[in-house]
Design an enzyme around this catalytic site. Structure first.
Site, PDB file in Angstrom:
ATOM      1  N   LYS A 101       0.362  -1.586  -0.619  1.00 41.80           N
ATOM      2  CA  LYS A 101       0.032   0.565   0.082  1.00 41.80           C
ATOM      3  C   LYS A 101       0.901   1.559   0.064  1.00 41.80           C
ATOM      4  CE  LYS A 101       0.750   2.033   3.096  1.00 41.80           C
ATOM      5  NZ  LYS A 101       2.157   2.300   4.400  1.00 41.80           N
ATOM      6  N   TYR A 115      -4.678   4.000   6.372  1.00 43.79           N
ATOM      7  CA  TYR A 115      -4.818   3.371   7.081  1.00 43.79           C
ATOM      8  C   TYR A 115      -6.217   3.906   7.483  1.00 43.79           C
ATOM      9  CZ  TYR A 115      -1.231   0.735   7.586  1.00 43.79           C
ATOM     10  OH  TYR A 115       0.294  -0.197   6.650  1.00 43.79           O
TER      11      TYR A 115
HETATM   12  P1  NAD Z   1      12.328   0.783   2.323  1.00 41.17           P
HETATM   13  O1  NAD Z   1      13.272   2.442   2.384  1.00 41.17           O
HETATM   14  O2  NAD Z   1      13.186   0.421   4.364  1.00 41.17           O
HETATM   15  O3  NAD Z   1      12.693  -0.006   1.524  1.00 41.17           O
HETATM   16  C1  NAD Z   1      12.510   0.753   0.164  1.00 41.17           C
HETATM   17  C2  NAD Z   1      13.107  -0.326  -0.428  1.00 41.17           C
HETATM   18  O4  NAD Z   1      12.628  -0.505  -1.788  1.00 41.17           O
HETATM   19  C3  NAD Z   1      14.559  -0.204   0.006  1.00 41.17           C
HETATM   20  O5  NAD Z   1      15.305  -1.789  -0.317  1.00 41.17           O
HETATM   21  C4  NAD Z   1      15.170   0.271  -1.780  1.00 41.17           C
HETATM   22  O6  NAD Z   1      16.977  -0.390  -2.249  1.00 41.17           O
HETATM   23  C5  NAD Z   1      14.456  -0.032  -2.518  1.00 41.17           C
HETATM   24  N1  NAD Z   1      13.973   0.164  -3.959  1.00 41.17           N
HETATM   25  C6  NAD Z   1      14.267  -0.145  -4.640  1.00 41.17           C
HETATM   26  N2  NAD Z   1      13.566   2.100  -5.884  1.00 41.17           N
HETATM   27  C7  NAD Z   1      14.457   2.574  -4.995  1.00 41.17           C
HETATM   28  C8  NAD Z   1      14.206   4.071  -5.439  1.00 41.17           C
HETATM   29  N3  NAD Z   1      14.418   4.012  -6.882  1.00 41.17           N
HETATM   30  N4  NAD Z   1      14.485   4.380  -4.460  1.00 41.17           N
HETATM   31  C9  NAD Z   1      14.545   4.278  -2.741  1.00 41.17           C
HETATM   32  N5  NAD Z   1      14.570   3.121  -2.947  1.00 41.17           N
HETATM   33  C10 NAD Z   1      14.563   1.770  -3.862  1.00 41.17           C
HETATM   34  O7  NAD Z   1      11.310   1.758   2.749  1.00 41.17           O
HETATM   35  P2  NAD Z   1      10.030   0.541   3.156  1.00 41.17           P
HETATM   36  O8  NAD Z   1       9.378   1.056   4.199  1.00 41.17           O
HETATM   37  O9  NAD Z   1      10.065  -1.518   3.156  1.00 41.17           O
HETATM   38  O10 NAD Z   1       8.550   0.630   2.259  1.00 41.17           O
HETATM   39  C11 NAD Z   1       7.627  -0.380   1.055  1.00 41.17           C
HETATM   40  C12 NAD Z   1       7.270   0.087   0.438  1.00 41.17           C
HETATM   41  O11 NAD Z   1       6.181  -1.058   1.805  1.00 41.17           O
HETATM   42  C13 NAD Z   1       6.030   1.199   0.665  1.00 41.17           C
HETATM   43  O12 NAD Z   1       5.361   1.457  -0.478  1.00 41.17           O
HETATM   44  C14 NAD Z   1       6.168   0.779   2.323  1.00 41.17           C
HETATM   45  O13 NAD Z   1       4.550   2.372   2.321  1.00 41.17           O
HETATM   46  C15 NAD Z   1       5.093  -0.441   2.317  1.00 41.17           C
HETATM   47  N6  NAD Z   1       5.048  -0.208   4.083  1.00 41.17           N
HETATM   48  C16 NAD Z   1       4.135  -0.981   4.654  1.00 41.17           C
HETATM   49  C17 NAD Z   1       4.079  -1.081   5.839  1.00 41.17           C
HETATM   50  C18 NAD Z   1       2.612  -2.436   5.894  1.00 41.17           C
HETATM   51  O14 NAD Z   1       2.120  -2.617   6.760  1.00 41.17           O
HETATM   52  N7  NAD Z   1       1.568  -3.030   5.397  1.00 41.17           N
HETATM   53  C19 NAD Z   1       4.960  -0.903   6.397  1.00 41.17           C
HETATM   54  C20 NAD Z   1       5.943  -0.817   5.484  1.00 41.17           C
HETATM   55  C21 NAD Z   1       6.037   0.028   4.250  1.00 41.17           C
END
Ligand code: NAD
Length: 368
Positions: A134, A219
């Site tokens: 999401k 949310y």
């Molecule tokens: P994060 O920054 O920890 O991870 C993002 C990942 O994407 C990294 O490994 C990064 O290297 C990669 N990536 C690939 N291309 C990229 C670019 N061009 N720029 C930056 N990063 C790039 O973020 P996250 O917290 O893991 O969030 C990722 C997704 O998950 C988001 O859409 C977020 O909304 C979602 N999320 C959902 C929940 C949930 O509870 N459902 C919780 C946290 C995050």
């Protein structure tokens, strides 16, 4: 004769059966619950991707078998940690080749919001089921294209709405559906946290598509819908920004929004990147109330209603979600609250409308 038959059954039969079902095949294709196991590759090995990978260790029907990442060192680390074979490792240039890999059923896209669309479109084109985090994308138009691409490719599109499988949330939904709460009158959703590092992708509109609303306010939007059981008919919204350096143009810091529902029920919600202690849902109804606080964190979720405390046990959200998604993909199981692209598109339409309401100061009608 009998003793000879016994001998054959006891000694030879196992050797006849075993070559057809090696232990590896069993672990990949069959589960304790006897359903087919969903073999998943994760795209985006960041914070949440790691959480999903850890949770999947306890899944009965889903297994992490592959990765897609732009960072070779991360791939190596994940390979050794999760026992992932080289042939199931891809980068962002070559992952279209996943179409030739019969050992991967689905790709879970866990990259920054604005990259979800490309990820899902390419996964669909490769003929694999897409699970997407999401918000499904950063606007409704992109969401529609993603749904269409998955339809054309005849693959499923599911979105990581883990709260749709959370036991206390489901109990409140049950109470509402069974009429125990009576007519729903009001919902309040408070969602937010203080965001840290000003350089992270969440504060870069090109990657996030917005600000707190895309990330955490969603949310409250989604919760308004599953808690009341209705789709909003209109929205009003107001934005407050106290830090224009950290929260640049198009990146919202705090938005308050209100919904009106066809039944006459109303909702009042707050989404913010600049306050803590906000993770609370409150539902008021004719015959009682329900509260979840915390309501959408990783748990345990706590809740109570006018009848007392909710006692459903905590289960790791992502473990349940992935097991349920295997059943949705393979057996067409219908979850209590949908987790498909159409469900996510409604949230995106609402997000578009909230941003429009902020910009114009007008009430915006919704047709979902
Ligand atoms: P994060 O920054 O920890 O991870 C993002 C990942 O994407 C990294 O490994 C990064 O290297 C990669 N990536 C690939 N291309 C990229 C670019 N061009 N720029 C930056 N990063 C790039 O973020 P996250 O917290 O893991 O969030 C990722 C997704 O998950 C988001 O859409 C977020 O909304 C979602 N999320 C959902 C929940 C949930 O509870 N459902 C919780 C946290 C995050």
């Amino acid at each position: 004769m009998d003793s000879r038959r016994d001998f054959l059954q006891k000694v030879i039969a196992p050797f006849i059966v075993l070559p057809f079902l090696s232990s590896k095949e069993k672990s990949c294709n069959q589960s304790d619950s006897d359903g087919r196991v969903l073999r998943v590759a994760i795209m985006g090995l960041g914070g949440y991707g790691t959480m999903v990978a850890e949770a999947m260790k306890d899944c009965k029907r889903a297994k992490l078998v592959g990765v897609i990442s732009g960072t070779p060192s991360k791939i190596k680390y994940w390979q050794s940690k999760y026992n992932i074979p080289e042939k199931n490792c891809y980068n962002y240039e070559n992952y279209d080749n996943i179409k030739n890999n019969p050992d991967i059923d689905a790709v879970y896209v866990i990259t920054p919001n604005a990259l979800h669309k490309e990820g899902v479109m390419r996964v669909a084109k490769a003929g694999k089921h897409a699970i997407c985090e999401k918000p499904m994308s950063v606007n409704a138009k992109d969401g529609e294209e993603m749904i269409e691409a998955c339809k054309q490719a005849n693959v499923k599109l599911l979105v990581g709405y883990r709260m749709h499988f959370e036991p206390k949330t489901l109990e409140i939904i049950r109470m509402r559906k069974d009429g125990e709460l009576g007519k729903i009158k009001f919902f309040q959703g408070l969602c937010g946290f203080t965001i840290g590092d000003p350089n992270q992708w969440r504060l870069n509109k090109k990657l996030s598509g917005g600000g707190s609303l895309m990330d955490i306010g969603i949310y409250a939007i989604n919760g308004s819908r599953y808690m009341t059981g209705e789709e909003p008919a209109w929205v009003t919204a107001q934005e407050t920004k106290t830090d224009t350096v950290k929260f640049k143009d198009g990146v919202d810091e705090t938005i308050q929004f209100q919904f009106g529902f066809p039944s006459g029920a109303v909702a009042s919600c707050l989404s913010t990147y600049n306050m803590d202690n906000l993770d609370r849902f409150f539902l008021d109804a004719e015959n009682g109330y329900a509260e979840l606080w915390p309501s959408t964190g990783y748990g345990p979720i706590k809740g109570r209603t006018n009848k007392g405390e909710l006692t459903q046990p905590h289960k790791t959200h992502q473990t349940v979600q992935m097991d349920e998604m295997a059943a949705i993909i393979f057996e067409g199981k219908k979850p209590v609250v949908p987790v498909d692209g159409e469900e996510a598109l409604k949230d995106l339409k609402i997000i578009d409308a909230i941003y429009l309401a902020v910009k114009t100061g007008q009430k915006v009608d919704l047709k979902l």
